[in-house]
Design a protein around this motif. Structure first.
Motif, PDB file in Angstrom:
ATOM      1  N   ALA A  97       0.830  -1.200   0.000  1.00 17.47           N
ATOM      2  CA  ALA A  97       0.000   0.000   0.000  1.00 17.47           C
ATOM      3  C   ALA A  97       0.872   1.260   0.000  1.00 17.47           C
ATOM      4  CB  ALA A  97      -0.919   0.000   1.216  1.00 17.47           C
ATOM      5  N   LEU A  98       1.941   1.239   0.767  1.00 16.44           N
ATOM      6  CA  LEU A  98       2.841   2.394   0.818  1.00 16.44           C
ATOM      7  C   LEU A  98       3.568   2.580  -0.509  1.00 16.44           C
ATOM      8  CD1 LEU A  98       4.224   4.677   2.321  1.00 16.44           C
ATOM      9  CD2 LEU A  98       5.814   3.003   3.314  1.00 16.44           C
ATOM     10  N   ALA A  99       4.035   1.480  -1.111  1.00 19.31           N
ATOM     11  CA  ALA A  99       4.726   1.554  -2.401  1.00 19.31           C
ATOM     12  C   ALA A  99       3.792   2.097  -3.480  1.00 19.31           C
ATOM     13  CB  ALA A  99       5.250   0.174  -2.799  1.00 19.31           C
ATOM     14  N   ALA A 100       2.529   1.643  -3.478  1.00 22.21           N
ATOM     15  CA  ALA A 100       1.570   2.096  -4.480  1.00 22.21           C
ATOM     16  C   ALA A 100       1.290   3.592  -4.328  1.00 22.21           C
ATOM     17  CB  ALA A 100       0.269   1.300  -4.361  1.00 22.21           C
ATOM     18  N   TYR A 101       1.166   4.054  -3.096  1.00 20.95           N
ATOM     19  CA  TYR A 101       0.917   5.478  -2.862  1.00 20.95           C
ATOM     20  C   TYR A 101       2.101   6.317  -3.355  1.00 20.95           C
ATOM     21  CZ  TYR A 101       0.377   9.956  -0.550  1.00 20.95           C
ATOM     22  OH  TYR A 101       0.294  11.303  -0.305  1.00 20.95           O
ATOM     23  N   CYS A 102       3.298   5.925  -2.996  1.00 19.47           N
ATOM     24  CA  CYS A 102       4.490   6.684  -3.395  1.00 19.47           C
ATOM     25  C   CYS A 102       4.653   6.691  -4.918  1.00 19.47           C
ATOM     26  CB  CYS A 102       5.734   6.092  -2.730  1.00 19.47           C
ATOM     27  SG  CYS A 102       5.798   6.349  -0.943  1.00 19.47           S
ATOM     28  N   GLU A 103       4.402   5.557  -5.542  1.00 18.41           N
ATOM     29  CA  GLU A 103       4.496   5.487  -6.999  1.00 18.41           C
ATOM     30  C   GLU A 103       3.505   6.453  -7.653  1.00 18.41           C
ATOM     31  OE1 GLU A 103       3.382   2.405 -10.593  1.00 18.41           O
ATOM     32  OE2 GLU A 103       4.127   1.540  -8.714  1.00 18.41           O
ATOM     33  N   ALA A 104       2.298   6.511  -7.132  1.00 23.20           N
ATOM     34  CA  ALA A 104       1.277   7.397  -7.704  1.00 23.20           C
ATOM     35  C   ALA A 104       1.688   8.862  -7.568  1.00 23.20           C
ATOM     36  CB  ALA A 104      -0.068   7.144  -7.021  1.00 23.20           C
ATOM     37  N   LYS A 105       2.245   9.236  -6.416  1.00 25.12           N
ATOM     38  CA  LYS A 105       2.658  10.626  -6.213  1.00 25.12           C
ATOM     39  C   LYS A 105       3.828  10.993  -7.126  1.00 25.12           C
ATOM     40  CE  LYS A 105       1.094  13.110  -3.834  1.00 25.12           C
ATOM     41  NZ  LYS A 105      -0.078  13.997  -4.014  1.00 25.12           N
ATOM     42  N   VAL A 106       4.776  10.086  -7.283  1.00 23.80           N
ATOM     43  CA  VAL A 106       5.929  10.355  -8.144  1.00 23.80           C
ATOM     44  C   VAL A 106       5.479  10.487  -9.597  1.00 23.80           C
ATOM     45  CG1 VAL A 106       8.106   9.418  -9.019  1.00 23.80           C
ATOM     46  CG2 VAL A 106       7.595   9.300  -6.573  1.00 23.80           C
ATOM     47  N   ARG A 107       4.583   9.607 -10.030  1.00 24.64           N
ATOM     48  CA  ARG A 107       4.035   9.694 -11.387  1.00 24.64           C
ATOM     49  C   ARG A 107       3.316  11.031 -11.601  1.00 24.64           C
ATOM     50  NH1 ARG A 107       3.602   5.067 -14.459  1.00 24.64           N
ATOM     51  NH2 ARG A 107       4.047   3.090 -13.383  1.00 24.64           N
ATOM     52  N   GLU A 108       2.533  11.403 -10.620  1.00 24.30           N
ATOM     53  CA  GLU A 108       1.758  12.643 -10.705  1.00 24.30           C
ATOM     54  C   GLU A 108       2.695  13.842 -10.869  1.00 24.30           C
ATOM     55  OE1 GLU A 108      -0.401  15.206  -7.276  1.00 24.30           O
ATOM     56  OE2 GLU A 108      -1.189  13.161  -7.548  1.00 24.30           O
ATOM     57  N   GLY A 109       3.761  13.872 -10.081  1.00 17.93           N
ATOM     58  CA  GLY A 109       4.697  14.975 -10.152  1.00 17.93           C
ATOM     59  C   GLY A 109       5.434  15.030 -11.470  1.00 17.93           C
ATOM     60  N   LEU A 110       5.812  13.870 -11.991  1.00 21.37           N
ATOM     61  CA  LEU A 110       6.512  13.823 -13.275  1.00 21.37           C
ATOM     62  C   LEU A 110       5.607  14.297 -14.403  1.00 21.37           C
ATOM     63  CD1 LEU A 110       9.142  12.890 -14.759  1.00 21.37           C
ATOM     64  CD2 LEU A 110       8.030  10.664 -15.058  1.00 21.37           C
ATOM     65  N   ALA A 111       4.380  13.805 -14.431  1.00 20.24           N
ATOM     66  CA  ALA A 111       3.452  14.170 -15.501  1.00 20.24           C
ATOM     67  C   ALA A 111       3.117  15.654 -15.473  1.00 20.24           C
ATOM     68  CB  ALA A 111       2.173  13.331 -15.379  1.00 20.24           C
ATOM     69  N   ALA A 112       3.012  16.232 -14.267  1.00 24.99           N
ATOM     70  CA  ALA A 112       2.607  17.622 -14.147  1.00 24.99           C
ATOM     71  C   ALA A 112       3.681  18.597 -14.616  1.00 24.99           C
ATOM     72  CB  ALA A 112       2.240  17.934 -12.697  1.00 24.99           C
ATOM     73  N   ARG A 113       4.958  18.189 -14.566  1.00 25.95           N
ATOM     74  CA  ARG A 113       6.029  19.111 -14.864  1.00 25.95           C
ATOM     75  C   ARG A 113       6.713  18.871 -16.196  1.00 25.95           C
ATOM     76  NH1 ARG A 113       5.566  23.358 -11.619  1.00 25.95           N
ATOM     77  NH2 ARG A 113       7.601  23.942 -12.478  1.00 25.95           N
ATOM     78  N   GLN A 114       6.367  17.781 -16.868  1.00 26.61           N
ATOM     79  CA  GLN A 114       7.004  17.496 -18.142  1.00 26.61           C
ATOM     80  C   GLN A 114       6.574  18.509 -19.207  1.00 26.61           C
ATOM     81  OE1 GLN A 114       5.951  13.361 -18.736  1.00 26.61           O
ATOM     82  NE2 GLN A 114       8.037  12.692 -18.339  1.00 26.61           N
ATOM     83  N   SER A 115       7.526  18.874 -20.063  1.00 29.63           N
ATOM     84  CA  SER A 115       7.223  19.806 -21.136  1.00 29.63           C
ATOM     85  C   SER A 115       6.261  19.158 -22.117  1.00 29.63           C
ATOM     86  CB  SER A 115       8.507  20.200 -21.863  1.00 29.63           C
ATOM     87  OG  SER A 115       9.407  20.817 -20.977  1.00 29.63           O
ATOM     88  N   PRO A 116       5.317  19.909 -22.682  1.00 31.63           N
ATOM     89  CA  PRO A 116       4.352  19.339 -23.625  1.00 31.63           C
ATOM     90  C   PRO A 116       5.053  18.918 -24.900  1.00 31.63           C
ATOM     91  CG  PRO A 116       4.129  21.732 -23.503  1.00 31.63           C
ATOM     92  CD  PRO A 116       5.103  21.335 -22.433  1.00 31.63           C
TER      93      PRO A 116
END
Length: 277
Positions: A258-277
């Motif tokens: 559960a902890l690994a899944a939560y951390c993975e989701a947050k890291v993915r979210e941060g990467l997607a939000a900041r990547q150049s279009p």
């Protein structure tokens, strides 16, 4: 095609270096070597004083490691910025893993100690640097689980913030691959789970203008030497962003998965939000 290549497009190939490229290799490479190994010598001298006085605690040398990494990034020409705050309490950090530049970028942004696979300790130059800067080396054998748990606990109780790469490998820098939950088990041992927090961190690289978006990735069978030459020879560099998400308490999660899944989701979210279009 490499099993770690995640695109239908062909893998980018490095081009032969020109005379101008080799000049940049020398102009960047010489000062970087002087900074890194000069810093290593100073660090070892400081540890002679630091170790008997403070034991596992390192009140001085992490500042030197951070300064060396910042100067190295400056010489390369890679700009970096941070978003959010590094955690202040006792705990560990988990981040996505693009390539070997992560070592400098993450060290420049905060005081951390990496957790790495045991074989890295034997690598020329890199292994020496890793040992000197306090890297924790792990073996992937069940018989070593208790010894590793005790080592993690001792380091965490000494105030060290350990950084894990739960993907288990570097990538093309554009995506996050599934987190392995195995290392998260160490956080749930008695004596740790009630006092630790975990901070997810997203590491986002932006390639230099005109370069392949995966410029800072390191995957498959790539070798360190050619990769280093490419970065030393580059006419210009891009930038990196280190995004610190809010820390979470280990005790708030049912188990390591559960902890690994939560951390993975947050890291993915941060990467997607900041990547150049």
């Amino acid at each position: 095609m490499s099993p770690f290549w995640f695109s239908e497009e062909p893998e980018p190939q490095d081009h032969p270096l020109s005379a101008a490229d080799w000049l940049r290799v020398v102009l960047r490479g010489v000062p970087i070597v002087l900074v890194i190994f000069g810093g290593l010598i100073l660090l070892l001298l400081l540890r002679v004083i630091e170790r008997p006085l403070f034991g596992l605690k390192r009140p001085v040398t992490p500042w030197l490691t951070r300064a060396v990494c910042r100067i190295t990034l400056m010489i390369f020409g890679l700009r970096y910025s941070t978003h959010g705050r590094p955690m202040a309490g006792r705990g560990a950090i988990v981040a996505n893993h693009a390539g070997w530049f992560d070592i400098f970028t993450l060290n420049a942004a905060q005081q951390i100690y990496f957790v790495s696979k045991d074989e890295v300790a034997g690598w020329p130059a890199i292994g020496w640097l890793a040992r000197a800067t306090g890297t924790v080396f792990i073996r992937r054998k069940g018989s070593d689980a208790m010894a590793q748990k005790n080592l993690f606990e001792a380091r965490l109780r000494a105030g060290h913030r350990l950084l894990f790469f739960p993907e288990g490998t570097s990538t093309d820098s554009l995506r996050v691959i599934p987190f392995k939950s195995t290392l998260f088990a160490a956080f749930f041992t008695e004596g740790l789970k009630d006092v630790l927090s975990i901070q997810p961190v997203s590491l986002v690289y932006h390639a230099p203008k005109g370069e392949e978006p995966r410029f800072y990735g390191w995957w498959g069978e790539m070798e360190f030497g050619p990769s280093l030459l490419k970065y030393l020879a580059a006419p210009r560099h891009g930038r990196a962003e280190v995004i610190f998400h809010e820390p979470v308490r280990v005790q708030d999660f049912a188990d390591r998965k559960a902890l690994a899944a939560y951390c993975e989701a947050k890291v993915r979210e941060g990467l997607a939000a900041r990547q150049s279009p």
